[in-house]
Design an enzyme around this catalytic site. Structure first.
Site, mmCIF file in Angstrom:
data_model
loop_
_atom_site.group_PDB
_atom_site.id
_atom_site.type_symbol
_atom_site.label_atom_id
_atom_site.label_comp_id
_atom_site.label_asym_id
_atom_site.label_seq_id
_atom_site.Cartn_x
_atom_site.Cartn_y
_atom_site.Cartn_z
ATOM 1 N NE ARG A 1 -4.279 -1.201 -0.125
ATOM 2 C CZ ARG A 1 -4.397 -2.192 -1.020
ATOM 3 N NH1 ARG A 1 -3.388 -2.479 -1.814
ATOM 4 N NH2 ARG A 1 -5.515 -2.863 -1.136
ATOM 5 C CG HIS B 1 -2.648 -0.474 -6.784
ATOM 6 N ND1 HIS B 1 -2.992 0.180 -5.629
ATOM 7 C CD2 HIS B 1 -2.832 -1.796 -6.522
ATOM 8 C CE1 HIS B 1 -3.374 -0.696 -4.711
ATOM 9 N NE2 HIS B 1 -3.292 -1.903 -5.238
ATOM 10 C CD GLU C 1 -2.133 3.615 -5.449
ATOM 11 O OE1 GLU C 1 -3.189 3.000 -5.656
ATOM 12 O OE2 GLU C 1 -1.138 3.075 -4.988
HETATM 13 P P1 NAI Z 1 -1.637 -11.009 4.752
HETATM 14 O O1 NAI Z 1 -2.627 -10.507 5.765
HETATM 15 O O2 NAI Z 1 -1.652 -12.443 4.376
HETATM 16 O O3 NAI Z 1 -0.149 -10.654 5.235
HETATM 17 C C1 NAI Z 1 0.216 -9.455 5.857
HETATM 18 C C2 NAI Z 1 1.292 -9.766 6.875
HETATM 19 O O4 NAI Z 1 1.772 -8.526 7.395
HETATM 20 C C3 NAI Z 1 0.762 -10.580 8.079
HETATM 21 O O5 NAI Z 1 1.539 -11.747 8.267
HETATM 22 C C4 NAI Z 1 0.884 -9.612 9.243
HETATM 23 O O6 NAI Z 1 1.197 -10.266 10.456
HETATM 24 C C5 NAI Z 1 2.020 -8.715 8.778
HETATM 25 N N1 NAI Z 1 2.093 -7.429 9.463
HETATM 26 C C6 NAI Z 1 1.069 -6.654 9.881
HETATM 27 N N2 NAI Z 1 1.547 -5.543 10.474
HETATM 28 C C7 NAI Z 1 2.898 -5.635 10.414
HETATM 29 C C8 NAI Z 1 3.951 -4.786 10.845
HETATM 30 N N3 NAI Z 1 3.706 -3.639 11.490
HETATM 31 N N4 NAI Z 1 5.206 -5.164 10.602
HETATM 32 C C9 NAI Z 1 5.477 -6.336 9.965
HETATM 33 N N5 NAI Z 1 4.525 -7.194 9.554
HETATM 34 C C10 NAI Z 1 3.241 -6.831 9.765
HETATM 35 O O7 NAI Z 1 -1.844 -10.072 3.488
HETATM 36 P P2 NAI Z 1 -1.408 -10.386 1.976
HETATM 37 O O8 NAI Z 1 -2.499 -11.096 1.275
HETATM 38 O O9 NAI Z 1 -0.060 -10.990 1.994
HETATM 39 O O10 NAI Z 1 -1.349 -8.893 1.397
HETATM 40 C C11 NAI Z 1 -0.268 -8.044 1.757
HETATM 41 C C12 NAI Z 1 -0.446 -6.645 1.204
HETATM 42 O O11 NAI Z 1 -0.522 -6.664 -0.214
HETATM 43 C C13 NAI Z 1 -1.704 -5.890 1.668
HETATM 44 O O12 NAI Z 1 -1.324 -4.564 1.995
HETATM 45 C C14 NAI Z 1 -2.553 -5.807 0.447
HETATM 46 O O13 NAI Z 1 -3.381 -4.679 0.478
HETATM 47 C C15 NAI Z 1 -1.492 -5.710 -0.633
HETATM 48 N N6 NAI Z 1 -1.976 -6.087 -1.960
HETATM 49 C C16 NAI Z 1 -1.570 -5.346 -3.032
HETATM 50 C C17 NAI Z 1 -1.987 -5.663 -4.296
HETATM 51 C C18 NAI Z 1 -1.499 -4.906 -5.485
HETATM 52 O O14 NAI Z 1 -2.076 -5.048 -6.573
HETATM 53 N N7 NAI Z 1 -0.455 -4.102 -5.381
HETATM 54 C C19 NAI Z 1 -2.937 -6.752 -4.524
HETATM 55 C C20 NAI Z 1 -3.227 -7.540 -3.348
HETATM 56 C C21 NAI Z 1 -2.768 -7.183 -2.106
#
Ligand code: NAI
Length: 338
Positions: free
Chosen positions: A239, A296, A268
């Site tokens: 993000r 994105h 964005e």
């Molecule tokens: P997820 O929920 O599986 O993984 C996120 C991880 O971040 C979790 O393991 C959590 O414990 C960890 N986390 C939370 N706060 C933290 C912190 N302060 N420091 C370190 N780790 C922390 O989510 P997922 O599916 O892996 O998605 C990750 C990111 O990717 C999200 O922000 C999502 O919005 C973004 N995303 C971006 C896309 C794009 O097109 N650019 C598409 C899909 C997701």
């Protein structure tokens, strides 16, 4: 039952949605103009609100207007634009779609890393502009990846998928994620850093994979950049509001950052007003090979988008027709309210 689909990432008929829910559900597609709110009559008619992108915020006011709505599905992983607390107060579950584009986003994080480390974009740009560029292969921005450390901030679904890919490039993997249980390092074989500072000090490439939360908003600031191993590559497919463009600009200028690959930006769609984006647009020579930006788009592939559309509708349908709730992101809040 009527599903209102707001700000979809597709044109034309909702074919994938129809295949997911059959003829029982009336599907209404509401294209969105960010300069105007969605017609209150449309909101009031929804049994389910399926919201795409981050442009249309599902605020408390939108939820209150959606008086018939029994479920909100955010079509994507990040749900930071939905007021999940207000939804819980109104008894409305909010669900996301975490399982459509994990591999695409992980591929993209690696693509940005490779584009920077292998000079892909810079060579391409040079060749297009100059005939004698064929012999100019000594691009200063090119790096060896083998044996270097790929540092993951947030080893969730996408972070883990990116780590697995980086390991296949003979990189060492380290991660920082305070929310994962003890033993995750043993289960994955990846080195767990005790703190973010420790992770950054060891990082040759740092890849951001956290959600946007109060804790992660602005996390990548001057302190973050200063804590990095000098000359690191920074990649963000999570993000845009997790990073501060001033800090990235200064880091690139000083050489503390060798390169940045950004799929996401604080504002964005992209505004070219910030000096970093302006100088990148103007192809400033000092940035050659050191910055790659994509719109994105990490999640996108045609089958991935189809999966997203289908799963989003199925999630709403399962709840309304069968009382099965999956991927609910405000479940604890709903239980607390009861
Ligand atoms: P997820 O929920 O599986 O993984 C996120 C991880 O971040 C979790 O393991 C959590 O414990 C960890 N986390 C939370 N706060 C933290 C912190 N302060 N420091 C370190 N780790 C922390 O989510 P997922 O599916 O892996 O998605 C990750 C990111 O990717 C999200 O922000 C999502 O919005 C973004 N995303 C971006 C896309 C794009 O097109 N650019 C598409 C899909 C997701």
């Amino acid at each position: 039952m009527r599903f209102v689909i707001v700000d979809p990432q597709f044109d034309g008929e909702p074919i994938a949605e129809r295949q997911a829910v059959g003829s029982e559900v009336e599907l209404f597609v509401q294209h969105y103009d960010p300069s105007r709110p969605v017609d209150p009559g449309v909101l009031a008619s929804a049994d389910a609100l399926i919201n795409y992108r981050g442009r249309h915020a599902v605020s408390r006011e939108v939820l209150q207007r959606s008086s018939r709505c029994r479920i909100v599905v955010q079509g994507g992983v990040g749900f930071n634009t939905v007021d999940i607390e207000a939804a819980a107060e109104l008894g409305i579950p909010v669900c996301n779609v975490p399982n459509y584009g994990t591999s695409e986003v992980a591929d993209h994080a690696i693509a940005l890393t490779l584009a920077l480390a292998r000079g892909v974009v810079a060579y391409n740009d040079r060749l297009r502009a100059l005939d004698d560029a064929w012999h100019a292969i000594g691009l200063g921005s090119v790096r060896r990846l083998r044996g270097k450390t790929f540092a993951v901030v947030g080893l969730g679904r996408i972070g883990l998928a990116a780590a697995r890919r980086a390991a296949a490039f003979d990189m060492k993997i380290a991660f920082y994620d305070p929310y994962l249980p003890s033993g995750t390092d043993l289960a994955t074989g990846y080195r767990r850093a005790a703190s973010l500072t420790e992770l950054l000090g060891d990082a040759d490439v740092v890849s951001m994979h956290t959600p946007l939360t109060r804790e992660t908003e602005g996390l990548v600031d001057r302190r973050f950049v200063a804590a990095l191993k000098p000359g690191a590559i920074y990649v963000n497919t999570s993000r845009g509001r997790t990073h501060d463009l001033d800090a990235l600009y200064d880091g690139l200028k000083s050489g503390q950052l060798h390169g940045v690959g950004l799929d996401v930006l604080p504002d964005e769609p992209m505004q070219r007003t910030h000096k970093l984006l302006r100088e990148w647009t103007d192809r400033a020579p000092w940035l050659e090979g050191r910055m790659v930006v994509t719109p994105h788009a990490a999640f996108f592939s045609p089958p991935g988008l189809d999966d997203l559309r289908r799963i989003a509708c199925e999630t709403a349908y399962l709840y309304l027709a069968k009382n099965e709730l999956r991927d609910c992101v405000n479940l604890a809040m709903l239980k607390h309210r009861r």
